[in-house]
Design a protein around this motif. Structure first.
Motif, PDB file in Angstrom:
ATOM      1  N   LEU A 161     -19.471  14.094 -25.889  1.00  0.00           N
ATOM      2  CA  LEU A 161     -19.663  13.775 -24.479  1.00  0.00           C
ATOM      3  C   LEU A 161     -21.115  13.418 -24.193  1.00  0.00           C
ATOM      4  CD1 LEU A 161     -17.465  16.549 -22.808  1.00  0.00           C
ATOM      5  CD2 LEU A 161     -16.841  14.180 -23.311  1.00  0.00           C
ATOM      6  N   GLU A 162     -22.034  14.143 -24.811  1.00  0.00           N
ATOM      7  CA  GLU A 162     -23.452  13.834 -24.613  1.00  0.00           C
ATOM      8  C   GLU A 162     -23.794  12.452 -25.167  1.00  0.00           C
ATOM      9  OE1 GLU A 162     -25.710  15.330 -22.926  1.00  0.00           O
ATOM     10  OE2 GLU A 162     -24.384  16.983 -22.343  1.00  0.00           O
ATOM     11  N   ALA A 163     -23.199  12.105 -26.302  1.00  0.00           N
ATOM     12  CA  ALA A 163     -23.441  10.771 -26.856  1.00  0.00           C
ATOM     13  C   ALA A 163     -22.914   9.694 -25.916  1.00  0.00           C
ATOM     14  CB  ALA A 163     -22.780  10.656 -28.233  1.00  0.00           C
ATOM     15  N   GLY A 164     -21.775   9.941 -25.299  1.00  0.00           N
ATOM     16  CA  GLY A 164     -21.240   8.982 -24.339  1.00  0.00           C
ATOM     17  C   GLY A 164     -22.123   8.849 -23.111  1.00  0.00           C
ATOM     18  N   ARG A 165     -22.694   9.966 -22.655  1.00  0.00           N
ATOM     19  CA  ARG A 165     -23.591   9.895 -21.492  1.00  0.00           C
ATOM     20  C   ARG A 165     -24.858   9.123 -21.830  1.00  0.00           C
ATOM     21  NH1 ARG A 165     -21.927  15.578 -21.167  1.00  0.00           N
ATOM     22  NH2 ARG A 165     -20.379  15.770 -19.473  1.00  0.00           N
ATOM     23  N   ILE A 166     -25.348   9.299 -23.048  1.00  0.00           N
ATOM     24  CA  ILE A 166     -26.547   8.569 -23.465  1.00  0.00           C
ATOM     25  C   ILE A 166     -26.271   7.058 -23.500  1.00  0.00           C
ATOM     26  CG2 ILE A 166     -28.121   8.185 -25.407  1.00  0.00           C
ATOM     27  CD1 ILE A 166     -27.905  11.150 -26.031  1.00  0.00           C
ATOM     28  N   ASP A 167     -25.047   6.695 -23.895  1.00  0.00           N
ATOM     29  CA  ASP A 167     -24.675   5.277 -23.939  1.00  0.00           C
ATOM     30  C   ASP A 167     -24.378   4.706 -22.560  1.00  0.00           C
ATOM     31  OD1 ASP A 167     -24.978   5.266 -26.645  1.00  0.00           O
ATOM     32  OD2 ASP A 167     -22.854   5.627 -27.076  1.00  0.00           O
ATOM     33  N   GLY A 168     -24.430   5.551 -21.530  1.00  0.00           N
ATOM     34  CA  GLY A 168     -24.247   5.059 -20.176  1.00  0.00           C
ATOM     35  C   GLY A 168     -22.846   5.221 -19.613  1.00  0.00           C
ATOM     36  N   ALA A 169     -21.973   5.959 -20.298  1.00  0.00           N
ATOM     37  CA  ALA A 169     -20.618   6.151 -19.790  1.00  0.00           C
ATOM     38  C   ALA A 169     -20.630   7.159 -18.652  1.00  0.00           C
ATOM     39  CB  ALA A 169     -19.696   6.641 -20.911  1.00  0.00           C
ATOM     40  N   GLY A 170     -19.860   6.877 -17.618  1.00  0.00           N
ATOM     41  CA  GLY A 170     -19.743   7.801 -16.503  1.00  0.00           C
ATOM     42  C   GLY A 170     -18.793   8.947 -16.818  1.00  0.00           C
ATOM     43  N   GLU A 171     -18.771   9.941 -15.925  1.00  0.00           N
ATOM     44  CA  GLU A 171     -17.929  11.108 -16.160  1.00  0.00           C
ATOM     45  C   GLU A 171     -16.445  10.740 -16.117  1.00  0.00           C
ATOM     46  OE1 GLU A 171     -19.087  13.881 -17.181  1.00  0.00           O
ATOM     47  OE2 GLU A 171     -21.176  13.228 -16.946  1.00  0.00           O
ATOM     48  N   GLY A 172     -16.089   9.822 -15.234  1.00  0.00           N
ATOM     49  CA  GLY A 172     -14.694   9.404 -15.184  1.00  0.00           C
ATOM     50  C   GLY A 172     -14.253   8.700 -16.449  1.00  0.00           C
ATOM     51  N   ARG A 173     -15.103   7.847 -16.978  1.00  0.00           N
ATOM     52  CA  ARG A 173     -14.766   7.150 -18.217  1.00  0.00           C
ATOM     53  C   ARG A 173     -14.702   8.119 -19.386  1.00  0.00           C
ATOM     54  NH1 ARG A 173     -17.960   1.941 -20.910  1.00  0.00           N
ATOM     55  NH2 ARG A 173     -16.496   1.677 -22.672  1.00  0.00           N
ATOM     56  N   LEU A 174     -15.600   9.091 -19.417  1.00  0.00           N
ATOM     57  CA  LEU A 174     -15.553  10.085 -20.486  1.00  0.00           C
ATOM     58  C   LEU A 174     -14.253  10.880 -20.453  1.00  0.00           C
ATOM     59  CD1 LEU A 174     -19.204  11.511 -20.434  1.00  0.00           C
ATOM     60  CD2 LEU A 174     -18.166  10.039 -22.175  1.00  0.00           C
ATOM     61  N   PHE A 175     -13.804  11.205 -19.248  1.00  0.00           N
ATOM     62  CA  PHE A 175     -12.558  11.968 -19.149  1.00  0.00           C
ATOM     63  C   PHE A 175     -11.361  11.149 -19.606  1.00  0.00           C
ATOM     64  CE2 PHE A 175      -8.850  12.984 -16.402  1.00  0.00           C
ATOM     65  CZ  PHE A 175      -8.512  14.190 -16.991  1.00  0.00           C
ATOM     66  N   PHE A 176     -11.249   9.904 -19.120  1.00  0.00           N
ATOM     67  CA  PHE A 176     -10.078   9.094 -19.453  1.00  0.00           C
ATOM     68  C   PHE A 176     -10.129   8.558 -20.880  1.00  0.00           C
ATOM     69  CE2 PHE A 176      -9.895   8.854 -14.801  1.00  0.00           C
ATOM     70  CZ  PHE A 176      -8.549   9.116 -14.591  1.00  0.00           C
ATOM     71  N   SER A 177     -11.320   8.180 -21.364  1.00  0.00           N
ATOM     72  CA  SER A 177     -11.415   7.551 -22.679  1.00  0.00           C
ATOM     73  C   SER A 177     -11.593   8.545 -23.812  1.00  0.00           C
ATOM     74  CB  SER A 177     -12.590   6.549 -22.697  1.00  0.00           C
ATOM     75  OG  SER A 177     -12.411   5.555 -21.718  1.00  0.00           O
ATOM     76  N   VAL A 178     -12.207   9.680 -23.522  1.00  0.00           N
ATOM     77  CA  VAL A 178     -12.491  10.658 -24.581  1.00  0.00           C
ATOM     78  C   VAL A 178     -11.650  11.920 -24.403  1.00  0.00           C
ATOM     79  CG1 VAL A 178     -14.282  12.047 -25.696  1.00  0.00           C
ATOM     80  CG2 VAL A 178     -14.827   9.760 -24.844  1.00  0.00           C
ATOM     81  N   GLY A 179     -11.773  12.530 -23.212  1.00  0.00           N
ATOM     82  CA  GLY A 179     -11.108  13.810 -23.008  1.00  0.00           C
ATOM     83  C   GLY A 179      -9.599  13.739 -23.137  1.00  0.00           C
ATOM     84  N   LEU A 180      -8.963  12.807 -22.439  1.00  0.00           N
ATOM     85  CA  LEU A 180      -7.502  12.718 -22.481  1.00  0.00           C
ATOM     86  C   LEU A 180      -7.000  12.366 -23.871  1.00  0.00           C
ATOM     87  CD1 LEU A 180      -6.470  10.968 -19.138  1.00  0.00           C
ATOM     88  CD2 LEU A 180      -6.207  13.362 -19.780  1.00  0.00           C
ATOM     89  N   ARG A 181      -7.735  11.512 -24.591  1.00  0.00           N
ATOM     90  CA  ARG A 181      -7.297  11.130 -25.939  1.00  0.00           C
ATOM     91  C   ARG A 181      -7.336  12.319 -26.888  1.00  0.00           C
ATOM     92  NH1 ARG A 181      -7.104   5.608 -27.103  1.00  0.00           N
ATOM     93  NH2 ARG A 181      -7.746   4.268 -25.367  1.00  0.00           N
ATOM     94  N   LEU A 182      -8.403  13.095 -26.835  1.00  0.00           N
ATOM     95  CA  LEU A 182      -8.526  14.229 -27.749  1.00  0.00           C
ATOM     96  C   LEU A 182      -7.617  15.387 -27.349  1.00  0.00           C
ATOM     97  CD1 LEU A 182     -12.388  14.271 -28.388  1.00  0.00           C
ATOM     98  CD2 LEU A 182     -10.574  13.134 -29.667  1.00  0.00           C
ATOM     99  N   MET A 183      -7.254  15.450 -26.080  1.00  0.00           N
ATOM    100  CA  MET A 183      -6.368  16.520 -25.615  1.00  0.00           C
ATOM    101  C   MET A 183      -4.892  16.139 -25.703  1.00  0.00           C
ATOM    102  SD  MET A 183      -8.541  17.565 -22.210  1.00  0.00           S
ATOM    103  CE  MET A 183      -7.281  18.696 -21.595  1.00  0.00           C
ATOM    104  N   GLY A 184      -4.595  15.007 -26.327  1.00  0.00           N
ATOM    105  CA  GLY A 184      -3.233  14.499 -26.379  1.00  0.00           C
ATOM    106  C   GLY A 184      -2.192  15.482 -26.883  1.00  0.00           C
ATOM    107  N   PRO A 185      -2.368  16.098 -28.068  1.00  0.00           N
ATOM    108  CA  PRO A 185      -1.353  17.050 -28.546  1.00  0.00           C
ATOM    109  C   PRO A 185      -1.135  18.226 -27.604  1.00  0.00           C
ATOM    110  CG  PRO A 185      -2.802  16.400 -30.330  1.00  0.00           C
ATOM    111  CD  PRO A 185      -3.406  15.841 -29.083  1.00  0.00           C
ATOM    112  N   GLY A 186      -2.210  18.711 -26.989  1.00  0.00           N
ATOM    113  CA  GLY A 186      -2.049  19.809 -26.035  1.00  0.00           C
ATOM    114  C   GLY A 186      -1.310  19.375 -24.788  1.00  0.00           C
ATOM    115  N   LEU A 187      -1.547  18.135 -24.340  1.00  0.00           N
ATOM    116  CA  LEU A 187      -0.858  17.642 -23.148  1.00  0.00           C
ATOM    117  C   LEU A 187       0.633  17.443 -23.397  1.00  0.00           C
ATOM    118  CD1 LEU A 187      -3.422  15.054 -21.711  1.00  0.00           C
ATOM    119  CD2 LEU A 187      -2.989  17.404 -20.996  1.00  0.00           C
ATOM    120  N   VAL A 188       0.996  17.122 -24.628  1.00  0.00           N
ATOM    121  CA  VAL A 188       2.420  17.012 -24.945  1.00  0.00           C
ATOM    122  C   VAL A 188       3.109  18.355 -24.753  1.00  0.00           C
ATOM    123  CG1 VAL A 188       4.068  16.595 -26.810  1.00  0.00           C
ATOM    124  CG2 VAL A 188       2.128  15.061 -26.501  1.00  0.00           C
ATOM    125  N   THR A 189       2.456  19.426 -25.199  1.00  0.00           N
ATOM    126  CA  THR A 189       3.020  20.765 -25.017  1.00  0.00           C
ATOM    127  C   THR A 189       3.115  21.124 -23.539  1.00  0.00           C
ATOM    128  OG1 THR A 189       2.092  21.452 -27.146  1.00  0.00           O
ATOM    129  CG2 THR A 189       2.764  23.192 -25.622  1.00  0.00           C
TER     130      THR A 189
END
Length: 294
Positions: free
Chosen positions: A185-213
């Motif tokens: 997440l810190e690397a994404g912020r350094i690259d200029g990504a906003g918090e919304g983009r980090l959540f949708f592009s990074v957080g939701l993707r990595l949380m995929g198996p948990g969201l299926v449950t």
């Protein structure tokens, strides 16, 4: 004499009280399995019987005729096929409600896991207390609140109370802390990504198996929910399967022939849940590293 070390004598199997104590968990497991399987087996057998065979034959002896086919046909013809309308309503409530509740749980769990703000611990404990609160005690207050804004007997009136799932938020918080690295997440912020983009592009993707449950648990909870739609809905064409089959069973008290339709409808109502469980099972991951790599 042969070379090498002499083998050890195997230890004798435990006897007496210790062995009897070891058998207790197995016996309890068998009793629990029978408690779950026997009613399901009864429904499966009873659905194969005609209206006359249901009360005249042995309980666990299935019918070899076309009783199941006739029951499904009669159920489809009942009140112009309203059963399939109930099936569609249940799928709509469970699918839409499960998807929206999973998204809300993911957003809340992600925020609780990755952002430090005042009152975060108190808020999390309050949400955690909601897990211990029986949902049945909330049905009447939810009905009174939604009736004041005119949302009773509507799709929104059934879906809205299902969107906030305390247990789903708890699971998503645990999974976000383990599966979403802070360094990423810190690397994404350094690259200029906003918090919304980090959540949708990074957080939701990595949380995929948990969201299926979370989705599967919420889907089953909404599919099996009875009290909330029972107090919210008054139109027959908006009933889910649980309320629709209950109304059919209530009519069966005066017309015994409807019992076969209720049993057949109960059997058919289980099939979508089994299909969903089998189709989503391959997405489950116990190892959080696998979820992070995805």
């Amino acid at each position: 004499m042969t070379g090498g070390r002499p083998g050890r004598t195997p230890a004798p199997a435990p006897r007496g009280p210790r062995r009897r104590v070891a058998l207790l968990p197995t016996a309890a497991l068998v009793v629990g399995a029978l408690y779950c399987v026997v009613p399901t087996l009864w429904i499966l057998v009873a659905a194969t019987k005609s209206r006359t065979e249901l009360f005249s034959t042995s309980t666990y002896v299935p019918s070899l005729g076309l009783g199941l086919v006739r029951n499904v046909r009669d159920l489809s013809d009942y009140q112009g096929g309203i059963f399939w309308r109930w099936m569609l309503n249940s799928f709509l409530y469970a699918a839409v409600g499960g998807a929206l509740a999973s998204f809300v749980s993911a957003a809340c769990g992600y925020a609780l896991a990755k952002y430090a703000f005042r009152g975060r611990t108190v808020l999390f404990h309050t949400i955690l207390a909601g897990v211990l609160l029986p949902q049945i005690v909330l049905a009447v207050p939810q009905y009174l609140l939604l009736s004041k804004v005119g949302l009773t007997d509507s799709l929104i009136g059934v879906l809205l109370p299902q969107l906030f799932n305390p247990y789903g938020i708890y699971l998503c918080r645990i999974y976000a802390r383990a599966a979403v690295p802070d360094s990423l997440l810190e690397a994404g912020r350094i690259d200029g990504a906003g918090e919304g983009r980090l959540f949708f592009s990074v957080g939701l993707r990595l949380m995929g198996p948990g969201l299926v449950t979370v989705f599967l648990l919420q889907f089953i909870a909404i599919w099996n929910n009875f009290l909330l739609p029972y107090v919210m809905l008054t139109s027959d064409d908006k009933f889910p399967l649980t309320v629709g089959l209950y109304s059919l069973l209530r009519h069966g008290a005066a017309e015994a022939s409807l019992y076969s339709l209720v049993i057949t409808g109960t059997l058919l109502s289980v099939l979508p849940v089994i299909a969903l469980f089998l189709s989503l099972q391959r997405f489950w991951r116990i190892d959080l590293v696998t979820g992070a790599l995805k």
